[in-house]
Motif scaffolding. Structure first.
Motif, short mmCIF file in Angstrom:
data_model
loop_
_atom_site.label_atom_id
_atom_site.label_comp_id
_atom_site.label_asym_id
_atom_site.label_seq_id
_atom_site.Cartn_x
_atom_site.Cartn_y
_atom_site.Cartn_z
N LYS A 17 -19.86 -6.37 -22.51
CA LYS A 17 -18.58 -6.01 -21.88
C LYS A 17 -17.40 -6.82 -22.42
O LYS A 17 -16.25 -6.57 -22.05
CB LYS A 17 -18.68 -6.20 -20.37
N VAL A 18 -17.70 -7.83 -23.19
CA VAL A 18 -16.60 -8.62 -23.75
C VAL A 18 -16.73 -8.66 -25.26
O VAL A 18 -17.80 -8.41 -25.83
CB VAL A 18 -16.61 -10.08 -23.20
N GLY A 19 -15.62 -8.95 -25.90
CA GLY A 19 -15.68 -9.01 -27.35
C GLY A 19 -14.35 -9.42 -27.90
O GLY A 19 -13.47 -9.84 -27.15
N GLY A 20 -14.17 -9.30 -29.21
CA GLY A 20 -12.93 -9.76 -29.81
C GLY A 20 -12.95 -11.27 -29.92
O GLY A 20 -13.99 -11.90 -29.68
N CYS A 21 -11.82 -11.84 -30.19
CA CYS A 21 -11.84 -13.29 -30.36
C CYS A 21 -10.58 -13.93 -29.80
O CYS A 21 -10.19 -15.01 -30.20
CB CYS A 21 -12.02 -13.66 -31.82
N GLY A 22 -9.90 -13.27 -28.87
CA GLY A 22 -8.66 -13.79 -28.32
C GLY A 22 -8.85 -15.09 -27.57
O GLY A 22 -8.04 -15.99 -27.67
N ALA A 23 -9.93 -15.18 -26.82
CA ALA A 23 -10.17 -16.38 -26.03
C ALA A 23 -11.66 -16.72 -26.13
O ALA A 23 -12.48 -15.83 -26.37
CB ALA A 23 -9.79 -16.11 -24.57
N PRO A 24 -12.01 -17.97 -25.96
CA PRO A 24 -13.43 -18.33 -26.01
C PRO A 24 -14.21 -17.62 -24.91
O PRO A 24 -13.72 -17.47 -23.79
CB PRO A 24 -13.43 -19.84 -25.79
N ILE A 25 -15.40 -17.17 -25.25
CA ILE A 25 -16.24 -16.48 -24.27
C ILE A 25 -17.43 -17.37 -23.93
O ILE A 25 -18.09 -17.90 -24.81
CB ILE A 25 -16.75 -15.14 -24.82
N PHE A 26 -17.66 -17.51 -22.63
CA PHE A 26 -18.82 -18.27 -22.18
C PHE A 26 -19.76 -17.28 -21.49
O PHE A 26 -19.33 -16.54 -20.62
CB PHE A 26 -18.41 -19.37 -21.19
N TYR A 27 -21.03 -17.28 -21.88
CA TYR A 27 -21.99 -16.39 -21.24
C TYR A 27 -22.76 -17.17 -20.18
O TYR A 27 -23.23 -18.27 -20.44
CB TYR A 27 -22.96 -15.80 -22.26
N ALA A 28 -22.86 -16.58 -19.01
CA ALA A 28 -23.62 -17.22 -17.93
C ALA A 28 -24.86 -16.39 -17.67
O ALA A 28 -24.84 -15.16 -17.85
CB ALA A 28 -22.76 -17.31 -16.68
N VAL A 29 -25.93 -17.04 -17.24
CA VAL A 29 -27.17 -16.29 -17.00
C VAL A 29 -27.16 -15.60 -15.64
O VAL A 29 -27.76 -14.54 -15.48
CB VAL A 29 -28.42 -17.19 -17.12
N ASN A 30 -26.50 -16.19 -14.67
CA ASN A 30 -26.41 -15.52 -13.36
C ASN A 30 -25.08 -15.85 -12.70
O ASN A 30 -24.28 -16.63 -13.21
CB ASN A 30 -27.58 -15.96 -12.47
N LYS A 31 -24.84 -15.21 -11.55
CA LYS A 31 -23.56 -15.36 -10.86
C LYS A 31 -23.28 -16.81 -10.47
O LYS A 31 -22.13 -17.27 -10.53
CB LYS A 31 -23.58 -14.47 -9.60
N GLU A 32 -24.35 -17.49 -10.10
CA GLU A 32 -24.21 -18.88 -9.68
C GLU A 32 -23.65 -19.75 -10.80
O GLU A 32 -22.69 -20.49 -10.63
CB GLU A 32 -25.59 -19.39 -9.27
N GLU A 33 -24.26 -19.57 -11.99
CA GLU A 33 -23.81 -20.37 -13.12
C GLU A 33 -22.38 -19.96 -13.51
O GLU A 33 -21.55 -20.78 -13.86
CB GLU A 33 -24.75 -20.18 -14.31
N GLN A 34 -22.13 -18.66 -13.41
CA GLN A 34 -20.79 -18.16 -13.74
C GLN A 34 -19.72 -18.81 -12.85
O GLN A 34 -18.69 -19.27 -13.33
CB GLN A 34 -20.78 -16.64 -13.55
N ASP A 35 -20.01 -18.87 -11.55
CA ASP A 35 -19.09 -19.51 -10.60
C ASP A 35 -18.86 -20.97 -10.97
O ASP A 35 -17.74 -21.47 -10.90
CB ASP A 35 -19.64 -19.43 -9.18
N LYS A 36 -19.95 -21.62 -11.33
CA LYS A 36 -19.87 -23.05 -11.61
C LYS A 36 -19.01 -23.28 -12.86
O LYS A 36 -18.11 -24.13 -12.86
CB LYS A 36 -21.28 -23.60 -11.83
N ILE A 37 -19.30 -22.51 -13.90
CA ILE A 37 -18.52 -22.66 -15.14
C ILE A 37 -17.05 -22.36 -14.86
O ILE A 37 -16.15 -23.10 -15.28
CB ILE A 37 -19.04 -21.69 -16.24
N ALA A 38 -16.84 -21.29 -14.10
CA ALA A 38 -15.45 -20.88 -13.82
C ALA A 38 -14.69 -21.97 -13.08
O ALA A 38 -13.55 -22.29 -13.44
CB ALA A 38 -15.44 -19.58 -13.02
N THR A 39 -15.32 -22.56 -12.06
CA THR A 39 -14.65 -23.62 -11.30
C THR A 39 -14.32 -24.79 -12.21
O THR A 39 -13.19 -25.30 -12.21
CB THR A 39 -15.56 -24.12 -10.16
N THR A 40 -15.31 -25.21 -12.97
CA THR A 40 -15.08 -26.35 -13.86
C THR A 40 -13.95 -26.06 -14.85
O THR A 40 -13.02 -26.86 -15.02
CB THR A 40 -16.36 -26.67 -14.64
N MET A 41 -14.04 -24.88 -15.46
CA MET A 41 -13.02 -24.53 -16.45
C MET A 41 -11.63 -24.47 -15.81
O MET A 41 -10.65 -24.92 -16.41
CB MET A 41 -13.34 -23.16 -17.06
N ALA A 42 -11.58 -23.91 -14.61
CA ALA A 42 -10.28 -23.77 -13.95
C ALA A 42 -9.68 -25.14 -13.66
O ALA A 42 -8.48 -25.36 -13.86
CB ALA A 42 -10.42 -22.98 -12.66
#
Lengths: 62, 298
Positions: A17-42
């Motif tokens: 669902k994502v592609g291109g190279c405008g911004a770095p993409i981080f892949y998460a294995v599940n919603k939990e990890e996604q939330d965690k990465i998102a919080t940290t990044m934010a």
């Protein structure tokens, strides 16, 4: 008109669902990890996490 | 040259001028916190304005025409006051969690310049009256000048042009709403929970078309956000940009919605704080006063 909103990072669950190279993409294995990465990044980038409602988060600097 | 009536006129003029400035500074406090040194600067400026103002009429009567050119000199000085205030507030604004916005700063700077002129005119009138009559006339004029400047100082406030009431904060998926006004998209569950727990929503309904146009101004909305955040405290730091207070406009009705995460979660005072925000001179619009605007509105 100056651009003052930037997508700083994309945190995705589904790689197809994502592609291109405008911004770095981080892949998460599940919603939990996604939330965690998102919080940290934010916190680090002082950006805001937005939900595209397709399993993809973007971090935007306002 | 320094005859008694001359000195008397100057003294009355200067004293009343500085006192009136001091009174106006006190009224200033909420709009622009004046630190001890800020007060000193403005009192010093007022003193200069008062001296120049109060000598003008006696000098004219003594046929000392060069003295009047000082009035022009003073005007240049006070324009610098405006620049000084603008620069300072702009620099300080970067350190605010919720910025004042350029329009608000411009308004404050303009007020500072205008008040110096008020002082100068007060001193001019008082000095003139004292010189022409006696101290009693001077004080009478001073009182009238005081009433006039008090009137000139009081601008409109948001509470006079709009109805302010509470609005319900809720989410539709990741999208944050106050009633039916959309604010933003928030991804994190934890952030959403915080919003539901702590945030307050307010709806500002303009009373007429003039108010609708005024409230549409972005500078006016920033001023509301800034003042309310100052008064109620803000649950936010630099790394939690998602808690920035936001004001959005309902395109259909011109209503303004506001969402804020305050430290003091008290809707009554939030509404009171919104109502007391000054209507910015630069934001004020009056389409109803024109033919086209008033006909288009019905």
């Amino acid at each position: 008109m100056e651009l003052n909103k930037f997508i700083l990072a994309i945190i995705a669950l589904e790689p197809e669902k994502v592609g291109g190279c405008g911004a770095p993409i981080f892949y998460a294995v599940n919603k939990e990890e996604q939330d965690k990465i998102a919080t940290t990044m934010a916190r680090i980038t002082e950006g805001v996490v937005h939900d595209l409602e397709n399993g993809t988060y973007i971090i935007v600097k306002h | 040259m320094f005859a008694a009536p001359f000195l008397e006129a100057m003294l009355t003029g200067v004293v009343t001028g500085v006192l009136i400035r001091y009174y106006m500074l006190k009224r200033d406090y909420r709009q622009y916190p004046s630190y001890p040194h800020g007060t000193t600067i403005h009192l010093a400026m007022a003193f200069i304005a008062a001296v120049i103002g109060s000598v003008a009429v006696p000098a004219l009567m003594e046929k000392e025409f060069t003295a009047v050119t000082f009035l022009a000199l003073a005007a240049t000085q006070f324009r610098e006051v405006r620049d000084m205030e603008r620069m300072m507030l702009k620099n300080l604004d970067r350190a605010n969690l919720v910025s004042r916005g350029v329009e608000y700063i411009e308004g404050i700077a303009r007020v500072f310049e205008a008040r110096n002129y008020l002082v100068m005119f007060t001193s001019l009138l008082v000095g003139g009256a004292t010189y022409w009559g006696n101290v009693f006339y001077g004080l009478l004029v001073a009182f009238i000048a005081f009433l006039i400047s008090r009137r000139l100082m009081g601008g409109k406030i948001v509470g006079e042009i709009a109805r302010v009431r509470q609005g319900k904060v809720h989410f539709k998926g990741p999208n944050l709403f106050v009633e039916d006004i959309h604010f933003m998209n928030l991804g994190m569950e934890s952030v959403k929970e915080k919003y539901l727990e702590r945030a307050l929503g307010v709806i500002i309904e303009p009373l007429d078309d003039n108010a609708r146009a005024t409230l549409a101004n972005i500078g006016q909305r920033m001023a509301i956000a800034h003042d309310v955040a100052t008064l109620l405290g803000l649950y936010k730091d630099v790394d939690t940009a998602e808690f920035t207070p936001i004001l959005r406009r309902d395109l259909d009705t011109g209503r303004i919605g506001m969402i804020i995460v305050p430290i003091e979660r008290d809707i009554e005072f939030l509404i009171e704080a919104v109502k007391r925000v000054p209507v910015l001179e630069s934001a004020y619009r009056a389409p109803l006063k024109t033919n086209i605007g008033s006909k288009a509105s019905d």
